[in-house]
Write a protein that holds these residues in place. Structure first.
Motif, PDB file in Angstrom:
ATOM      1  N   TYR A 147       0.816  -1.215   0.000  1.00  0.00           N
ATOM      2  CA  TYR A 147       0.000   0.000   0.000  1.00  0.00           C
ATOM      3  C   TYR A 147       0.850   1.266   0.000  1.00  0.00           C
ATOM      4  N   GLY A 148       2.133   1.118  -0.325  1.00  0.00           N
ATOM      5  CA  GLY A 148       2.992   2.276  -0.519  1.00  0.00           C
ATOM      6  C   GLY A 148       3.776   2.754   0.683  1.00  0.00           C
ATOM      7  N   VAL A 149       3.740   2.034   1.779  1.00  0.00           N
ATOM      8  CA  VAL A 149       4.526   2.431   2.952  1.00  0.00           C
ATOM      9  C   VAL A 149       5.975   2.014   2.705  1.00  0.00           C
ATOM     10  N   SER A 150       6.880   2.964   2.834  1.00  0.00           N
ATOM     11  CA  SER A 150       8.289   2.676   2.538  1.00  0.00           C
ATOM     12  C   SER A 150       8.968   1.949   3.702  1.00  0.00           C
ATOM     13  N   GLU A 151      10.042   1.250   3.369  1.00  0.00           N
ATOM     14  CA  GLU A 151      10.827   0.566   4.390  1.00  0.00           C
ATOM     15  C   GLU A 151      11.448   1.581   5.347  1.00  0.00           C
ATOM     16  N   GLU A 152      11.830   2.737   4.831  1.00  0.00           N
ATOM     17  CA  GLU A 152      12.400   3.786   5.674  1.00  0.00           C
ATOM     18  C   GLU A 152      11.380   4.235   6.729  1.00  0.00           C
ATOM     19  N   TYR A 153      10.134   4.412   6.307  1.00  0.00           N
ATOM     20  CA  TYR A 153       9.083   4.831   7.230  1.00  0.00           C
ATOM     21  C   TYR A 153       8.840   3.746   8.293  1.00  0.00           C
ATOM     22  N   ILE A 154       8.813   2.504   7.860  1.00  0.00           N
ATOM     23  CA  ILE A 154       8.630   1.382   8.794  1.00  0.00           C
ATOM     24  C   ILE A 154       9.750   1.385   9.826  1.00  0.00           C
ATOM     25  N   ASN A 155      10.991   1.523   9.369  1.00  0.00           N
ATOM     26  CA  ASN A 155      12.138   1.538  10.285  1.00  0.00           C
ATOM     27  C   ASN A 155      12.092   2.738  11.224  1.00  0.00           C
ATOM     28  N   GLU A 156      11.689   3.902  10.692  1.00  0.00           N
ATOM     29  CA  GLU A 156      11.575   5.101  11.518  1.00  0.00           C
ATOM     30  C   GLU A 156      10.559   4.891  12.643  1.00  0.00           C
ATOM     31  N   LYS A 157       9.399   4.346  12.305  1.00  0.00           N
ATOM     32  CA  LYS A 157       8.355   4.117  13.314  1.00  0.00           C
ATOM     33  C   LYS A 157       8.793   3.056  14.325  1.00  0.00           C
ATOM     34  N   ALA A 158       9.487   2.038  13.845  1.00  0.00           N
ATOM     35  CA  ALA A 158       9.987   1.006  14.764  1.00  0.00           C
ATOM     36  C   ALA A 158      10.990   1.603  15.739  1.00  0.00           C
ATOM     37  N   ASN A 159      11.872   2.452  15.249  1.00  0.00           N
ATOM     38  CA  ASN A 159      12.856   3.102  16.124  1.00  0.00           C
ATOM     39  C   ASN A 159      12.185   4.027  17.134  1.00  0.00           C
ATOM     40  N   GLU A 160      11.168   4.764  16.700  1.00  0.00           N
ATOM     41  CA  GLU A 160      10.423   5.627  17.619  1.00  0.00           C
ATOM     42  C   GLU A 160       9.787   4.797  18.731  1.00  0.00           C
ATOM     43  N   LEU A 161       9.202   3.671  18.360  1.00  0.00           N
ATOM     44  CA  LEU A 161       8.576   2.804  19.349  1.00  0.00           C
ATOM     45  C   LEU A 161       9.612   2.257  20.330  1.00  0.00           C
ATOM     46  N   LEU A 162      10.759   1.837  19.825  1.00  0.00           N
ATOM     47  CA  LEU A 162      11.814   1.345  20.711  1.00  0.00           C
ATOM     48  C   LEU A 162      12.280   2.438  21.673  1.00  0.00           C
ATOM     49  N   GLU A 163      12.418   3.662  21.173  1.00  0.00           N
ATOM     50  CA  GLU A 163      12.816   4.770  22.037  1.00  0.00           C
ATOM     51  C   GLU A 163      11.777   5.014  23.127  1.00  0.00           C
ATOM     52  N   GLN A 164      10.497   4.921  22.779  1.00  0.00           N
ATOM     53  CA  GLN A 164       9.433   5.092  23.775  1.00  0.00           C
ATOM     54  C   GLN A 164       9.503   3.989  24.825  1.00  0.00           C
ATOM     55  N   TRP A 165       9.725   2.764  24.380  1.00  0.00           N
ATOM     56  CA  TRP A 165       9.820   1.656  25.330  1.00  0.00           C
ATOM     57  C   TRP A 165      11.019   1.861  26.271  1.00  0.00           C
ATOM     58  N   HIS A 166      12.151   2.239  25.709  1.00  0.00           N
ATOM     59  CA  HIS A 166      13.351   2.428  26.532  1.00  0.00           C
ATOM     60  C   HIS A 166      13.169   3.601  27.491  1.00  0.00           C
ATOM     61  N   ALA A 167      12.521   4.655  27.039  1.00  0.00           N
ATOM     62  CA  ALA A 167      12.284   5.810  27.898  1.00  0.00           C
ATOM     63  C   ALA A 167      11.356   5.447  29.052  1.00  0.00           C
ATOM     64  N   SER A 168      10.400   4.583  28.811  1.00  0.00           N
ATOM     65  CA  SER A 168       9.478   4.211  29.883  1.00  0.00           C
ATOM     66  C   SER A 168      10.156   3.353  30.942  1.00  0.00           C
ATOM     67  N   ASP A 169      11.246   2.665  30.578  1.00  0.00           N
ATOM     68  CA  ASP A 169      12.006   1.883  31.553  1.00  0.00           C
ATOM     69  C   ASP A 169      12.711   2.789  32.551  1.00  0.00           C
ATOM     70  N   ALA A 170      13.060   3.995  32.121  1.00  0.00           N
ATOM     71  CA  ALA A 170      13.816   4.909  32.974  1.00  0.00           C
ATOM     72  C   ALA A 170      12.943   5.592  34.016  1.00  0.00           C
ATOM     73  N   ILE A 171      11.632   5.523  33.847  1.00  0.00           N
ATOM     74  CA  ILE A 171      10.728   6.229  34.765  1.00  0.00           C
ATOM     75  C   ILE A 171      10.684   5.560  36.110  1.00  0.00           C
TER      76      ILE A 171
END
Length: 171
Positions: A147-171
């Motif tokens: 449906y036209g979603v690029s691999e770069e966009y997928i990787n960007e969103k995955a990295n954002e999610l990982l950053e959110q998960w890691h940030a929540s560990d620090a709380i």
């Protein structure tokens, strides 16, 4: 062997077993959630529905049992001839683990060979769950790319999610 040493040996076996049971369940639960997401993504989510509506569908799908999700995936034709028997087999193993493993494996606390057989079975469930997670991930990625979603966009969103998960560990 004295009674205390025997009790400590049984306690150590039980500790190893429960850790492996927990890990196998953890992996299976992860697969359950990802499988439900995949079903929503491919079958239920119309283009342009928006994040909120998608989240509602996903939450609803995740409340279903793993068996119901596997049935939906099979009925919808989303599991090819190689994946379907693997999911069915893992579902059977998962049901054994949740409902009968303690009774069927009681001797594992008293016997090294019995414990090793149980650990092999548990490790097999965890490994198969991870393997199926990868398969469903690849299918999901292929679907969104169609449906036209690029691999770069997928990787960007995955990295954002990982950053959110890691940030929540620090709380």
């Amino acid at each position: 062997m004295n009674d205390l040493a025997h009790q400590l040996e049984k306690a150590e076996r039980l500790s190893v077993i429960t850790q492996r049971v927990g890990f196998a369940l953890w992996q299976i639960q992860e697969l359950e959630g990802v499988s439900a997401q995949y079903f929503v993504l491919v079958v239920q989510a119309p283009k342009g529905m928006g994040l909120d509506a998608g989240n509602v569908l996903e939450e609803k799908a995740k409340k279903k049992t793993f068996g119901e999700t596997v049935h939906q995936l099979t009925k919808s034709g989303l599991l090819n001839s190689k994946l379907e028997p693997r999911f069915t087999s893992l579902l059977s193993e998962r049901n054994w683990l949740v409902h009968r493993s303690r009774t069927d494996s009681r001797s594992a606390i008293h016997s090294d060979p019995d414990m090793q057989r149980l650990l092999v079975r548990l490790d097999g469930m965890a490994e198969e769950s991870l393997s199926l997670l990868r398969e469903i991930g690849a299918l999901s990625e292929a679907h969104v790319k169609k449906y036209g979603v690029s691999e770069e966009y997928i990787n960007e969103k995955a990295n954002e999610l990982l950053e959110q998960w890691h940030a929540s560990d620090a709380i």
